[in-house]
Design an enzyme around this catalytic site. Structure first.
Site, mmCIF file in Angstrom:
data_model
loop_
_atom_site.group_PDB
_atom_site.id
_atom_site.type_symbol
_atom_site.label_atom_id
_atom_site.label_comp_id
_atom_site.label_asym_id
_atom_site.label_seq_id
_atom_site.Cartn_x
_atom_site.Cartn_y
_atom_site.Cartn_z
ATOM 1 N N ASP A 66 36.914 45.198 39.209
ATOM 2 C CA ASP A 66 38.090 44.101 38.950
ATOM 3 C C ASP A 66 37.730 43.005 39.082
ATOM 4 O O ASP A 66 37.278 42.589 40.336
ATOM 5 C CB ASP A 66 39.283 44.775 39.748
ATOM 6 C CG ASP A 66 40.446 43.928 39.537
ATOM 7 O OD1 ASP A 66 41.068 44.201 38.542
ATOM 8 O OD2 ASP A 66 40.885 42.998 40.444
ATOM 9 N N GLU B 272 36.975 45.765 32.806
ATOM 10 C CA GLU B 272 38.088 45.560 32.113
ATOM 11 C C GLU B 272 37.786 44.538 31.005
ATOM 12 O O GLU B 272 37.196 43.826 31.328
ATOM 13 C CB GLU B 272 39.339 45.060 32.954
ATOM 14 C CG GLU B 272 39.168 43.987 33.704
ATOM 15 C CD GLU B 272 40.310 43.482 34.764
ATOM 16 O OE1 GLU B 272 41.230 44.117 34.488
ATOM 17 O OE2 GLU B 272 39.952 42.815 35.559
ATOM 18 N N ASP C 270 43.639 44.395 44.326
ATOM 19 C CA ASP C 270 42.645 44.303 43.562
ATOM 20 C C ASP C 270 42.015 45.561 43.518
ATOM 21 O O ASP C 270 41.289 46.373 42.531
ATOM 22 C CB ASP C 270 41.593 43.223 44.109
ATOM 23 C CG ASP C 270 42.323 41.984 43.691
ATOM 24 O OD1 ASP C 270 43.091 41.781 42.766
ATOM 25 O OD2 ASP C 270 42.195 41.062 44.586
#
Length: 275
Positions: free
Chosen positions: A28, A118, A200
C-alpha cells in the site's frame, strides 16, 4: 551517444525460487507512510514511514534560484549562470528521489517473490490542489515501474489489484465494507465486528487477500496483459496481429501458430480443413 544492449539474466542465487510456497504480500502506497506491506494473515511485512519529500524540502531554494533567473537580463552570461544553478538544483532533487525509490523497490523485490500492488489513478489525484504537490513528490508511478521490471528480473510475481477494489474501507477479517473512510482517520474501525488496525496496514492486508483469490491471473501492471518476455525484431517489416508472434519473437506466453512468411497466417475455423 546511445547504446543498446541485452543484459544477461541475474544469477540463480539472486533470483526467487519457483514454487517457494510463500504467501502474497500487499503493498500500500501513501503519504503519511510511504509504503506499508502486509500479508493476508494480518502480519506486517515492511513499513517505510519516513521519506525525504525532496520537492517540498527544496522548494524555498528553488524559488530563490528561480527569482534570480528572472532578475538577470535575457541573453546575458549572468542569466545563463543562474539558469545553470537552477538546473543543478532540479537535478539534485531528482537524484534524491530516484535513490530513495530504488532503495524501497530493491527492499521489496529482494525479500518478497509475490507482490500485489494497487492500481492508482495518479492523474486524477493530481487535479486535487491540496494533494497534487505531495502526490507528485511521492512519484508512485515510478515506484510501480521499478517494482515491475525488478520483479521480472528476479523471477518473481507481481499482480495489480483492481483500481475500484475498496482496500482501505474493507475489514480484513469479516470483509465488511465501511461506507466512508476520510483521510484524517488513520485507524480503521469496523462497525460490524469491532476490528481495529492501522489504516495503511489494513489496506495492505486486503491487497494480499485479493491476490490470494486472483493469483492465477498474473497481469502486467502497465500493459494490462499477461507478463511476457517477448522481444520484437527491429526494422520496418510486416507486423503480426494481436495474439501472434513472428519468427524473431521469443516469449513464454501461449501464442497462436508462428508466422512462416512475411504475411500472418490465417487461423482455421472448426469446420474447415487445411488443404
Amino acid at each position: 551517444m546511445s547504446l543498446t544492449c541485452e543484459a544477461a539474466d541475474l544469477h540463480d542465487t539472486a533470483r526467487h525460487q519457483p514454487d517457494s510456497g510463500t504467501t502474497w504480500v500487499g503493498v500500500d502506497r501513501g503519504l503519511a507512510a510511504f509504503v506499508v506491506a502486509g500479508r493476508a494473515d494480518g502480519t506486517e511485512a515492511a513499513r517505510v514511514a519516513d521519506w525525504p519529500r525532496p520537492s517540498r524540502t527544496g522548494m524555498a531554494r528553488q524559488r530563490r534560484l528561480a527569482r534570480a533567473v528572472t532578475r538577470k537580463p535575457p541573453g546575458s552570461r549572468n542569466r545563463a549562470k543562474a539558469t545553470a544553478r537552477l538546473g543543478r538544483h532540479h537535478g539534485r532533487i531528482a537524484a534524491i528521489r530516484s535513490r530513495f525509490l530504488h532503495k524501497v523497490s530493491n527492499k521489496l523485490v529482494k525479500t518478497h517473490d509475490k507482490l500485489a500492488i494497487e492500481t492508482l489513478a495518479i492523474t486524477g489525484m493530481l487535479t486535487n490542489r491540496r494533494l497534487a504537490a505531495a502526490v507528485a513528490d511521492a512519484a508512485w508511478g515510478e515506484l510501480a515501474r521499478q517494482i515491475t521490471y525488478k520483479q521480472q528480473w528476479r523471477g518473481g510475481h507481481l499482480t495489480s489489484v483492481d483500481r475500484w477494489y475498496p482496500s482501505t474501507k474493507t475489514c480484513a477479517p469479516c470483509r465488511t465494507v465501511n461506507p466512508s473512510m476520510p483521510l484524517e482517520q488513520r485507524t480503521f474501525t469496523c462497525g460490524a465486528c469491532g476490528y481495529q488496525a492501522d489504516r495503511d496496514l489494513n489496506a495492505a492486508v486486503n491487497l494480499a487477500i485479493w491476490a490470494e483469490q486472483h493469483h492465477p491471473q498474473i497481469r502486467d501492471l502497465h500493459a494490462g496483459g499477461p507478463v511476457t518476455k517477448a522481444r520484437r525484431g527491429e526494422g520496418s517489416g510486416p507486423r503480426t496481429r494481436a495474439g501472434e508472434t513472428s519468427p524473431n519473437d521469443a516469449g513464454t506466453a501461449p501464442t497462436s501458430p508462428r508466422v512462416r512468411s512475411g504475411r500472418p497466417r490465417r487461423a482455421l475455423s472448426h469446420d474447415s480443413t487445411e488443404l
